[in-house]
Design a protein around this motif. Structure first.
Motif, short mmCIF file in Angstrom:
data_model
loop_
_atom_site.label_atom_id
_atom_site.label_comp_id
_atom_site.label_asym_id
_atom_site.label_seq_id
_atom_site.Cartn_x
_atom_site.Cartn_y
_atom_site.Cartn_z
N GLU A 25 22.67 -26.94 16.75
CA GLU A 25 22.29 -25.71 17.51
C GLU A 25 21.46 -24.84 16.31
O GLU A 25 20.51 -24.24 16.72
CB GLU A 25 23.39 -24.98 18.09
N ILE A 26 21.86 -24.73 15.11
CA ILE A 26 21.42 -23.99 14.44
C ILE A 26 19.95 -24.43 13.60
O ILE A 26 19.10 -24.15 13.64
CB ILE A 26 22.25 -23.31 13.01
N LYS A 91 16.59 -16.22 12.49
CA LYS A 91 16.75 -14.62 12.81
C LYS A 91 17.10 -14.69 14.19
O LYS A 91 18.01 -13.88 14.69
CB LYS A 91 15.39 -14.00 12.56
N ALA A 92 16.67 -15.51 15.05
CA ALA A 92 16.79 -15.60 16.63
C ALA A 92 18.46 -15.92 16.77
O ALA A 92 19.01 -15.51 17.95
CB ALA A 92 16.05 -16.42 17.16
N GLN A 93 18.86 -16.91 15.80
CA GLN A 93 20.34 -17.15 15.87
C GLN A 93 21.39 -16.30 15.09
O GLN A 93 22.52 -16.23 15.24
CB GLN A 93 20.46 -18.59 15.15
N GLY A 94 20.64 -14.95 14.79
CA GLY A 94 21.52 -14.15 14.28
C GLY A 94 21.74 -13.69 12.67
O GLY A 94 22.37 -13.04 12.29
N TYR A 95 20.90 -14.77 12.22
CA TYR A 95 21.11 -14.59 10.60
C TYR A 95 20.03 -13.52 9.90
O TYR A 95 19.08 -13.25 10.67
CB TYR A 95 20.51 -15.93 10.18
N ARG A 96 20.25 -12.81 8.87
CA ARG A 96 19.31 -11.84 8.28
C ARG A 96 19.42 -11.68 7.00
O ARG A 96 20.34 -12.15 6.24
CB ARG A 96 20.29 -10.35 8.91
N GLU A 97 18.18 -11.11 6.44
CA GLU A 97 17.78 -11.22 4.84
C GLU A 97 18.64 -9.92 4.42
O GLU A 97 18.84 -10.06 3.16
CB GLU A 97 16.54 -10.83 4.68
N ASP A 98 19.07 -8.93 5.27
CA ASP A 98 19.83 -7.89 4.44
C ASP A 98 21.53 -7.93 4.43
O ASP A 98 21.87 -6.97 4.35
CB ASP A 98 19.43 -6.48 5.37
N MET A 99 21.76 -9.05 4.73
CA MET A 99 23.24 -9.21 4.61
C MET A 99 23.62 -9.47 3.41
O MET A 99 23.07 -9.68 2.53
CB MET A 99 23.74 -10.35 5.50
N SER A 100 25.06 -9.24 2.89
CA SER A 100 25.72 -9.54 1.63
C SER A 100 25.67 -10.92 1.44
O SER A 100 25.71 -11.68 2.33
CB SER A 100 27.14 -8.94 1.94
N PRO A 101 25.57 -11.37 0.15
CA PRO A 101 25.35 -12.77 -0.15
C PRO A 101 26.70 -13.50 0.30
O PRO A 101 27.01 -14.47 0.39
CB PRO A 101 25.41 -12.79 -1.53
N ASP A 103 28.51 -12.92 3.39
CA ASP A 103 28.37 -12.82 4.85
C ASP A 103 27.82 -14.26 4.88
O ASP A 103 26.69 -14.64 4.66
CB ASP A 103 27.24 -11.81 5.26
N PRO A 104 28.38 -15.11 6.06
CA PRO A 104 28.05 -16.48 6.26
C PRO A 104 26.58 -16.22 7.14
O PRO A 104 26.20 -17.34 7.48
CB PRO A 104 29.28 -16.94 6.93
N MET A 105 26.27 -15.19 7.64
CA MET A 105 25.11 -14.94 8.61
C MET A 105 23.79 -14.51 7.64
O MET A 105 22.74 -14.19 8.11
CB MET A 105 25.27 -14.08 9.50
N GLY A 106 24.09 -14.45 6.24
CA GLY A 106 22.96 -14.03 5.48
C GLY A 106 22.03 -15.28 4.99
O GLY A 106 22.25 -16.21 5.09
N ILE A 107 20.70 -14.61 4.91
CA ILE A 107 19.55 -15.59 4.47
C ILE A 107 19.18 -15.11 3.07
O ILE A 107 18.97 -13.81 2.96
CB ILE A 107 18.58 -15.22 5.34
N ARG A 108 18.94 -15.84 2.13
CA ARG A 108 18.15 -15.45 0.75
C ARG A 108 16.96 -16.28 0.78
O ARG A 108 16.98 -17.54 1.16
CB ARG A 108 19.22 -15.78 -0.21
N THR A 109 15.86 -15.55 0.61
CA THR A 109 14.59 -16.25 0.53
C THR A 109 13.92 -16.24 -0.85
O THR A 109 14.57 -15.22 -1.76
CB THR A 109 13.48 -15.60 1.36
N SER A 110 13.13 -17.05 -1.36
CA SER A 110 12.64 -17.23 -2.83
C SER A 110 11.27 -17.87 -2.74
O SER A 110 10.76 -18.77 -1.87
CB SER A 110 13.53 -17.71 -3.75
#
Length: 136
Positions: A25-26, A91-101, A103-110
């Motif tokens: 699903e994700i 992000k539509a599934q609830g993942y966010r860049e502003d979450m703590s590292p 948090d399992p729903m966090g995203i890190r971009t590079s």
């Protein structure tokens, strides 16, 4: 020895159904038939010739129980056709860049390696990189 490519990556998981849902699903992977093996698991098609194998772990499995999203840790990378679409889908599934590292729903971009990368954790805290040729 002549290596033709990477055939599969195997990851431990604690809850097979939870992990199946994440990869279907994700990430949108297709589950494929798996032979009858003495340990529970699931196999997924990744691209044309690669596979991801989930194996239900036991007390000896290598789980990242408390470690947060560390982009330098062991991980595998999936190449997508559109960085922007991948980021929007997460992000539509609830993942966010502003979450703590942690948090399992966090995203890190590079962009540190010259192409865009997105890092997420699966339900067992395995690190997954999603990358594209360009940032479209």
């Amino acid at each position: 020895m002549e290596i033709h490519g990477l055939h599969h990556v195997a990851l431990p998981c604690a809850d097979l159904e939870r992990s199946r849902r994440f990869y279907r699903e994700i990430l949108g992977l297709t589950e494929i038939p798996r032979p009858a093996l003495p340990v529970a698991g699931a196999w997924f098609q990744v691209g044309a010739n690669q596979e991801l194998h989930l194996v239900v772990g036991d007390a000896q499995a290598t789980f990242r129980i408390s470690k947060g999203l560390d982009t330098n840790d062991i991980h595998f990378a999936l190449r997508v056709t559109s960085y922007r679409q991948a980021l929007e889908a997460l992000k539509a599934q609830g993942y966010r860049e502003d979450m703590s590292p942690d948090d399992p729903m966090g995203i890190r971009t590079s962009m540190r390696v010259g192409y865009p990368q997105i890092y997420v954790l699966d339900p067992d805290r395995n690190v997954i990189e999603i990358n594209a040729v360009g940032a479209d």
